[in-house]
Design an enzyme around this catalytic site. Structure first.
Site, PDB file in Angstrom:
ATOM      1  N   CYS A   1       0.809  -1.221   0.000  1.00 19.38           N
ATOM      2  CA  CYS A   1       0.000   0.000   0.000  1.00 19.38           C
ATOM      3  C   CYS A   1       0.841   1.270   0.000  1.00 19.38           C
ATOM      4  O   CYS A   1       0.288   2.374  -0.100  1.00 19.38           O
ATOM      5  CB  CYS A   1      -0.949  -0.008   1.189  1.00 19.38           C
ATOM      6  SG  CYS A   1      -2.112  -1.388   1.151  1.00 19.38           S
TER       7      CYS A   1
ATOM      8  N   HIS B   1      -2.136   8.435   6.344  1.00 24.44           N
ATOM      9  CA  HIS B   1      -2.461   7.137   5.741  1.00 24.44           C
ATOM     10  C   HIS B   1      -3.918   6.819   6.039  1.00 24.44           C
ATOM     11  O   HIS B   1      -4.644   6.368   5.144  1.00 24.44           O
ATOM     12  CB  HIS B   1      -1.522   6.076   6.302  1.00 24.44           C
ATOM     13  CG  HIS B   1      -1.657   4.730   5.663  1.00 24.44           C
ATOM     14  ND1 HIS B   1      -1.505   4.537   4.310  1.00 24.44           N
ATOM     15  CD2 HIS B   1      -1.938   3.504   6.191  1.00 24.44           C
ATOM     16  CE1 HIS B   1      -1.670   3.252   4.026  1.00 24.44           C
ATOM     17  NE2 HIS B   1      -1.941   2.612   5.147  1.00 24.44           N
TER      18      HIS B   1
ATOM     19  N   GLU C   1      -1.119   5.378  13.946  1.00 25.69           N
ATOM     20  CA  GLU C   1      -0.653   6.569  13.228  1.00 25.69           C
ATOM     21  C   GLU C   1      -0.756   7.810  14.099  1.00 25.69           C
ATOM     22  O   GLU C   1       0.144   8.658  14.099  1.00 25.69           O
ATOM     23  CB  GLU C   1      -1.445   6.762  11.935  1.00 25.69           C
ATOM     24  CG  GLU C   1      -0.873   7.889  11.076  1.00 25.69           C
ATOM     25  CD  GLU C   1      -1.455   7.959   9.680  1.00 25.69           C
ATOM     26  OE1 GLU C   1      -0.919   8.722   8.848  1.00 25.69           O
ATOM     27  OE2 GLU C   1      -2.455   7.253   9.402  1.00 25.69           O
TER      28      GLU C   1
ATOM     29  N   LYS D   1      -8.726   8.872   2.261  1.00 25.11           N
ATOM     30  CA  LYS D   1      -9.402   7.578   2.162  1.00 25.11           C
ATOM     31  C   LYS D   1     -10.838   7.662   2.663  1.00 25.11           C
ATOM     32  O   LYS D   1     -11.652   6.793   2.350  1.00 25.11           O
ATOM     33  CB  LYS D   1      -8.619   6.506   2.917  1.00 25.11           C
ATOM     34  CG  LYS D   1      -7.288   6.145   2.270  1.00 25.11           C
ATOM     35  CD  LYS D   1      -6.589   5.020   3.007  1.00 25.11           C
ATOM     36  CE  LYS D   1      -5.238   4.682   2.377  1.00 25.11           C
ATOM     37  NZ  LYS D   1      -4.217   5.725   2.651  1.00 25.11           N
TER      38      LYS D   1
ATOM     39  N   HIS E   1      -9.710   2.971   0.052  1.00 22.26           N
ATOM     40  CA  HIS E   1      -8.314   2.531   0.076  1.00 22.26           C
ATOM     41  C   HIS E   1      -8.023   1.744  -1.200  1.00 22.26           C
ATOM     42  O   HIS E   1      -8.472   0.605  -1.363  1.00 22.26           O
ATOM     43  CB  HIS E   1      -8.071   1.661   1.300  1.00 22.26           C
ATOM     44  CG  HIS E   1      -6.619   1.383   1.573  1.00 22.26           C
ATOM     45  ND1 HIS E   1      -5.605   1.771   0.730  1.00 22.26           N
ATOM     46  CD2 HIS E   1      -6.010   0.738   2.624  1.00 22.26           C
ATOM     47  CE1 HIS E   1      -4.439   1.389   1.228  1.00 22.26           C
ATOM     48  NE2 HIS E   1      -4.662   0.772   2.380  1.00 22.26           N
TER      49      HIS E   1
ATOM     50  N   PHE F   1       1.399  -3.520   3.987  1.00 23.90           N
ATOM     51  CA  PHE F   1       1.619  -4.867   4.501  1.00 23.90           C
ATOM     52  C   PHE F   1       3.080  -5.269   4.281  1.00 23.90           C
ATOM     53  O   PHE F   1       3.712  -4.903   3.294  1.00 23.90           O
ATOM     54  CB  PHE F   1       0.711  -5.861   3.780  1.00 23.90           C
ATOM     55  CG  PHE F   1      -0.724  -5.837   4.247  1.00 23.90           C
ATOM     56  CD1 PHE F   1      -1.143  -4.995   5.267  1.00 23.90           C
ATOM     57  CD2 PHE F   1      -1.666  -6.670   3.662  1.00 23.90           C
ATOM     58  CE1 PHE F   1      -2.470  -4.986   5.692  1.00 23.90           C
ATOM     59  CE2 PHE F   1      -2.993  -6.669   4.072  1.00 23.90           C
ATOM     60  CZ  PHE F   1      -3.395  -5.823   5.084  1.00 23.90           C
TER      61      PHE F   1
END
Length: 421
Positions: free
Chosen positions: A169, A313, A324, A345, A350, A409
């Site tokens: 991502c 993010h 975060e 997002k 996403h 990931f």
């Protein structure tokens, strides 16, 4: 090897296709208006309650003038044509003409988390139900991560380096970072950098649902009646991200090339911070993320106090958002409440490997217009009472530096600081 040229790198244009619109212009218009693009899936049939997704509206590659019947039959991986079109839009937006001078000096780095998964699914269905000879001889090219960038080059005429940074991502930010280093060092004068994802196939949707990553919408959830409320980063009732297809590309250019061709610099790529967690394959690690953010700020040769806005993010997962915020507190301390923190997002969902590039383009355009985009669908979480998430509508906010975060990931982190012009 020769010494690097140490050139400054600027963003001179961008293209995008998201759940808000099939161009950057339509995406921007909807984002500025505070709309969200989530809806119940129409691309395929699924049985999971994770059936609210982000689909690109009015996206039909067969209507593109360069996609004839033969091309459409050969290229079954959706990210191929999407990459070609977003790159075409980005070059047009930049006003960069590809010719004998610029073509060999233009590279293309397009990342993706899942690549041609949709083409592989078609091949497996043919293999099982129609026999092995019905597997497309173009299957392997459809799966190649570099193929979309290569096809974009064939369409648009550039012959510089093309490949696919694979950072899950964070792929889009990795593409921008690597492309900026290539221009800085003198390998290219221009790079189309970004990510593209066509992930809305049943197995991928179900897989994310089974790992409890995406939101499951039941009759008690506010998104049951209004699916646009499904993505809600930093909200007290956040329950997972909204899986979305999409693509984003920014056009990077060397400083002297901007001047010589009369291009418009939208922002400078000021600082890059990247590392990996060595921690867990899905759960983020606060220590290394803090290091990546500090690295981007240090590379820009500024202080944390110089950051005027943060493009988070912000996936809308309970753990991800909390981690975060903890990282931002560690970096910015008592100054954090005065820094707007937007999560795009909340509006576009996403889009995995495409998300960082889409968000970079939105953050740069917002900075250029002296505003910050909203985090929509927001219901305050008392745990984040020190966080200004720009709730629900855009706001005037002149700023010179924006920090754009992206994590993936495998524990891959890439944070970029952009300086406004």
């Amino acid at each position: 090897m020769k010494a690097p040229l140490n050139r400054k790198v600027f963003v001179v244009g961008y293209g995008a296709a998201t759940s808000l619109g099939n161009t950057f212009a339509s995406t921007w218009e909807a984002a500025l208006a505070g709309r969200a693009g989530s809806r119940r899936i129409t691309r395929c049939e699924v049985t999971t309650r994770s059936n609210v997704v982000g689909e690109i509206p009015d996206w039909d590659p067969s209507r593109l003038e360069y996609v004839n019947r033969k091309e459409a039959s050969l290229w079954e991986a959706g990210f191929v044509f999407l990459t070609m079109e977003v790159c075409r839009e980005a070059l047009a937006n930049a006003g960069l003409v590809i010719d004998q001078e610029t073509g060999p000096r233009t590279g293309c780095l397009i990342g993706s988390a899942l690549n041609g998964t949709d083409a592989y699914r078609i091949a497996m269905d043919n293999y099982v139900n129609r026999g092995p000879l019905k597997v497309s001889p173009y299957l392997l090219p459809n799966l190649c991560a570099n193929l979309p960038a290569g096809k974009a080059g064939m369409l648009l005429g550039f012959t510089g380096p093309v490949f696919s940074p694979q950072g899950a991502c964070a792929s889009g930010n990795h593409a921008i970072a690597i492309g900026s280093r290539m221009i800085r060092d003198g390998d290219c004068d221009f790079v189309l950098a970004g990510g593209v994802e066509t992930c809305l196939v049943p197995e991928i949707i179900q897989g994310f649902a089974n790992m409890l990553a995406t939101i499951k919408v039941d009759s008690k959830d506010r998104a049951f009646v209004d699916p646009t409320q499904a993505s809600r980063p930093f909200s007290i009732d956040r329950k997972g991200f909204v899986l979305s297809e999409g693509g984003g590309v920014v056009v990077l250019a060397a400083e002297e090339a901007v001047r010589s061709l009369g291009l418009t610099a939208r922002a400078e790529v000021a600082g890059i911070g990247w590392n990996s967690d060595a921690h867990h394959f899905t759960r983020p690690n606060q220590e290394t993320i803090v290091q990546a953010i500090h690295g981007a700020i240090a590379d820009a040769e500024i202080a944390p106090s110089d950051i005027g806005a943060i493009n988070a993010h912000g996936t809308s997962t309970p753990t991800g958002d909390s981690t975060e915020v903890q990282c931002l507190r560690a970096v910015f301390g008592r100054a954090l409440p005065g820094i707007p923190v937007s999560s795009n997002k909340s509006q576009v969902g996403h889009s995995l490997g495409a998300s960082a590039a889409i968000e970079a383009a939105l953050a740069i355009e917002a900075m250029g217009q002296g505003i910050v985009l909203p985090t929509v669908n927001h219901i305050p979480d008392p745990a984040f009472s020190d966080l200004d998430v720009v709730p629900n509508q855009a706001r005037n906010h002149p700023h010179e530096f924006v920090l754009s975060n992206s994590f993936g990931f495998g524990g891959t982190n890439c944070c970029i600081v952009f300086r406004g012009m």
